[in-house]
Design an enzyme around this catalytic site. Structure first.
Site, short mmCIF file in Angstrom:
data_model
loop_
_atom_site.label_atom_id
_atom_site.label_comp_id
_atom_site.label_asym_id
_atom_site.label_seq_id
_atom_site.Cartn_x
_atom_site.Cartn_y
_atom_site.Cartn_z
N ASP A 271 0.82 29.50 -11.93
CA ASP A 271 0.73 29.24 -13.37
C ASP A 271 2.02 29.51 -14.12
O ASP A 271 2.13 29.18 -15.30
CB ASP A 271 -0.36 30.14 -13.99
CG ASP A 271 0.10 31.58 -14.14
OD1 ASP A 271 0.58 32.16 -13.13
OD2 ASP A 271 0.02 32.12 -15.25
N ASP B 101 -1.16 36.68 -10.67
CA ASP B 101 -1.49 36.78 -12.10
C ASP B 101 -1.62 35.39 -12.71
O ASP B 101 -0.72 34.56 -12.60
CB ASP B 101 -0.41 37.57 -12.84
CG ASP B 101 -0.37 39.02 -12.42
OD1 ASP B 101 -1.10 39.84 -12.99
OD2 ASP B 101 0.40 39.34 -11.48
N ASP C 119 -0.17 32.07 -6.19
CA ASP C 119 0.34 33.07 -7.12
C ASP C 119 -0.81 34.03 -7.42
O ASP C 119 -1.97 33.73 -7.12
CB ASP C 119 0.84 32.38 -8.39
CG ASP C 119 1.37 33.35 -9.42
OD1 ASP C 119 1.97 34.38 -9.02
OD2 ASP C 119 1.19 33.10 -10.62
#
Length: 350
Positions: A308, A117, A115
């Site tokens: 996240d 961000d 991922d």
């Protein structure tokens, strides 16, 4: 605005008046200024709908509040060490388990999925300034030299590429609804293959642009709100919105999206996500990329996904179902997750 009272007579017809006193009547009152005749059935239905909407809104705001870093800090100070230790036992640090991970992957082809961000870059107030560090970029470049590596993100490919600037990676933007392979000559893994290009929601582009314009107009009166067009999906960031304005913002976003039944609204980490209602997510993107690399029904592949956000759970879940590789959740706080291991922040991910 003058407050109104509702009178429900036995006849099944109700009146709405400006009187501050409820005066039940056995007969239907005459129609007069200040009175509106409404059927009792219709009123009860409206009350039921409004109650359900209010409950959903409260649920949304609670979820928005839970994703706030300041709120999480206050929660962590109140949570017991026992609770955190219990979570860590179920999702131990990937750094602490590094040797075990290496042993599990021995003899298999590792494929990396990352991922952006909150994983490669820190979460920042301005999404346009979510820059990854030079150290992180060097780490990802080294990674891609050894293993097929993909960025899987809610961002559009052009935006995330402007941050990452690595042509040797696979990119799955818009939550996997826009997939492209490495630039020719930059990766040994697609040397004899055409660049991967897959867009399962291509027909939605005009609608996405239309909704983007409406959301920009609708949210411009909410200080701090930012609408981002990620090509095949939209993001409404509320990281910089005063918490007192969250209910108002949620209602504005819902008022636009409700007119488009083929779009779905979900919430991530300080952001609302608007996506086409197609059976596609980050898990599907991971599966598609593995197949494109020739690892369909292959037992000798070891996928690792690091993310996240709530949207990464689809990928974590897929890996559990496949019984191959594992997911790593980047979080400082206990969360319900399908990931096997955890890391606290982007520096640990690096």
């Amino acid at each position: 605005m003058v407050s109104q009272n509702v009178v429900v007579p036995e006849t099944g017809v109700i009146t709405v008046s400006n009187s501050s006193v409820f005066t039940p009547s056995a007969q239907k009152p005459p129609t007069a200024p200040g009175y509106i005749s409404i059927s009792k059935k219709k009123l009860l239905k409206n009350l039921e709908i409004n109650g359900a909407q209010s409950q959903r809104l409260n649920s949304w705001v609670d979820s928005m509040r839970a994703s706030s870093p300041t709120h999480l800090k206050s929660l962590s100070s109140l949570s017991s060490d026992e609770e955190f230790n219990s979570w860590i036992k179920r999702h131990p640090s990937a750094l602490d388990m590094f040797e075990r991970i290496i042993e599990a992957s021995r003899g298999k082809q590792i494929v990396m999925f990352l991922d952006y961000d909150g994983t490669l870059s820190p979460i920042v107030d301005d999404p346009d300034r979510a820059f990854m560090s030079s150290k992180m970029r060097r780490t990802v470049r080294k990674l891609a030299k050894n293993f097929p590596t993909s960025i899987v993100t809610g961002r559009c490919i052009d935006k995330v590429y402007s941050f990452v600037k690595l042509a040797e990676l696979y990119y799955a933007g818009s939550h996997g609804m826009d997939i492209k392979g490495p630039t020719k000559g930059f990766s040994r893994y697609n040397k004899d293959k055409p660049s991967v290009l897959y867009q399962p929601a291509g027909d939605f582009l005009p609608m996405i642009d239309e909704v983007f314009k409406q959301l920009v107009e609708k949210t411009k009166s909410t200080p701090g709100a930012k609408v981002e067009n990620n090509k095949f999906c939209l993001s409404v960031h509320f990281r910089c919105v005063d918490e007192k304005k969250w209910s108002e913002l949620a209602l504005k976003v819902r008022s636009v999206v409700k007119n488009y039944p083929t779009l779905k609204l979900s919430q991530g980490r300080k952001v609302f996500e608007i996506r086409p209602m197609v059976k596609w997510d980050k898990g599907k993107a991971l599966e598609f990329l593995l197949e494109s690399l020739g690892f369909e029904n292959c037992n000798e592949v070891f996928p690792i996904y690091i993310g996240d956000d709530r949207t990464d759970e689809d990928a974590f879940k897929l890996l559990r179902e496949r019984g191959q590789g594992f997911g790593i959740l980047v979080s400082k706080f206990p969360k319900d997750t399908n990931a096997s291991y955890s890391l606290q922040d982007p520096p640990e991910a690096s």
